[in-house]
Design an enzyme around this catalytic site. Structure first.
Site, short mmCIF file in Angstrom:
data_model
loop_
_atom_site.label_atom_id
_atom_site.label_comp_id
_atom_site.label_asym_id
_atom_site.label_seq_id
_atom_site.Cartn_x
_atom_site.Cartn_y
_atom_site.Cartn_z
N LYS A 203 0.64 -1.27 -0.11
CA LYS A 203 0.00 0.06 0.20
C LYS A 203 0.87 1.09 -0.09
O LYS A 203 0.58 2.28 -0.74
CB LYS A 203 -0.84 -0.06 1.29
CG LYS A 203 -1.68 1.29 1.61
CD LYS A 203 -2.58 1.64 0.48
CE LYS A 203 -3.01 3.06 0.43
NZ LYS A 203 -4.48 3.25 0.61
N CYS A 257 -3.47 10.97 1.79
CA CYS A 257 -2.61 9.65 1.57
C CYS A 257 -1.40 9.90 0.82
O CYS A 257 -0.28 9.44 1.44
CB CYS A 257 -3.62 8.64 0.73
SG CYS A 257 -5.25 8.56 1.32
#
Ligand code: SAJ
Length: 405
Positions: A203, A257
């Protein structure tokens, strides 16, 4: 079907809880904020995400989704809480730790605990450690832990959530297997098995990949300014090479993010992660470069009137959090400008940081084009792309997204 407890009803937790509830599971959503819990239990939402409202309404009225400020016993626990970083860019795992310790009293032998929050490598192992610290009676018993990072794009969450491929990494093979089985009930995308540490790193790698590539585009834009080259034309031409695909420069990288996750890699491997760190620095510095251009234009203009087109962190959404465009508007508002016109078609009022400034006004695109002599395009919203270019005639245009090129 089994019972599921989802901790954190934010941008990821709420859509996830809803998807699982609409697939037939009984879901207990938990959020520490009473207002969030009340809103969800009314079948309404507290965030802006296309399609989510109807989806939540369906889950709540079916009786499968219920929210509370406390966790509930379940077969599966999903942690979807924020993982920000601290002042020094060190990951802040305090929300994961407190959520884990809070569910621990509700955990039973045989339960599966899944961490969805984007996390530094080793966090899933920490979740296991924290549960067992709270529950020494469960040491040596069968408990399953896995990381399954969310990968949905804000603005397309409802569409992407059931279809995206998922990476699933357990702390052991049995945990991975049980998690794959569980996601198989509501995800149609491929479920890719690995171990927890690889899933965590995957991720972080995806978002760092994007950050490094945006930094490359942003650095090119700065070089091109210096050399008098149109960076948009340059990228268009270079991308005609069959193996080149350069991303788009902009006023900086926003969101919660891409501008955060690469720091988790840098924190874990500070000497090795050199390119990843520099990319972050290049992207973080881009708003300052844009500001310098605006100040140059202001100095060169008699009675300067600046219009900022866009505040959101990316096109066609109303999300202003961590937005470089908002950061630029705030800095300009705090400067010596007599008047700053802001156009943001996706909001009805200025955010608090601008609302109290006497020199800032939220106006329509038409009014801004009428009044301003310096136009700063910050977000490529559809309204700006469709704008009649003739309106820009005679104005100084600073186009950070290349839509007027
Ligand atoms: N941006 C550019 N140039 C580009 C592309 C993006 O300047 O060519 C800027 C955008 O304007 C924005 C920022 O980057 O300010 C981030 O936008 P984004 O659309 O690239 O990504 P996010 O933050 O909305 O969502 C990302 C996604 N990750 C990847 O594409 C690898 C999403 O799939 C993740 O689930 C999400 O982060 C997350 O939650 O981690």
């Amino acid at each position: 079907m089994g019972h599921v407890c989802v901790i954190g009803l934010g941008y990821i937790g709420l859509p996830t809880a809803t998807l699982i509830a609409n697939s037939g599971f009984k879901v207990y959503g938990m959020d520490p904020v009473a207002r969030v819990v009340e809103t969800v239990n009314r079948g309404e939402i507290h965030i802006v995400e296309p399609g989510l409202a109807a989806y939540v309404k369906k889950a709540v009225s079916s009786g499968n989704l219920h929210a509370d400020v406390k966790p509930h016993e379940a077969d599966v626990f999903i942690l979807a809480v924020p993982t920000p970083f601290k002042e020094d860019k060190e990951p802040d795992l305090s929300f994961v730790e407190s959520a884990t310790r809070e569910i621990a009293p509700f955990v039973k032998e045989g339960n599966l605990i899944i961490l969805e929050s984007t996390s530094p490598v080793g966090t899933t192992e920490k979740v296991q450690k924290w549960v067992l610290e709270e529950r020494t009676d469960l040491v040596g018993k069968n408990l399953y832990f896995a990381h399954c990072p969310e990968r949905v794009l804000p603005g397309k969450i409802v569409e992407e959530l059931p279809h995206n491929d998922r990476i699933i990494g357990g702390i052991d093979a049995e945990s991975t297997k049980k998690t794959v089985e569980f996601y198989g009930h509501f995800v149609t995308g491929a479920l890719l098995s690995t171990d927890a540490r690889t899933a965590e790193m995957a991720k972080l790698t995806e978002n760092s990949f994007r950050d490094v590539n945006i930094a490359f585009a942003n650095e090119l834009s700065i070089i091109c300014d210096k050399l008098g080259i149109d960076v948009w034309e340059l990228i268009r031409l270079a991308n005609r090479h069959p193996r080149v695909n350069i991303l788009q420069p902009g006023p900086g990288v926003g969101g919660h993010c891409i501008a955060v996750d690469p720091w988790f890699i840098v924190d874990s491997a500070p000497h090795e992660a050199r390119l990843i760190r520099v990319a972050r620095e290049v992207n973080d510095n881009k708003p300052h470069i844009v500001m310098e251009k605006v100040y140059d234009a202001v100095r060169a203009t008699v009675h300067p009137k600046v219009a900022c087109l866009g505040l959101a962190f990316k096109p066609d959404i109303d999300d202003l959090r961590e937005s470089p465009s908002l950061q630029i508007a705030e800095k300009l508002a705090a400067g010596s400008l007599d008047e700053l016109l802001v156009v943001e078609p996706n909001v009805h009022e200025l955010p608090a940081s601008l609302a109290d400034k006497k020199n800032v006004r939220l106006v329509s695109l038409e009014d801004a084009m009428q009044d301003a002599n310096i136009v700063l395009l910050l977000v490529d919203h559809k309204e700006f792309k469709a704008m009649d270019r003739a309106l820009l005639k005679g104005k100084t245009v600073i186009d950070t997204r290349g839509i007027f090129a």
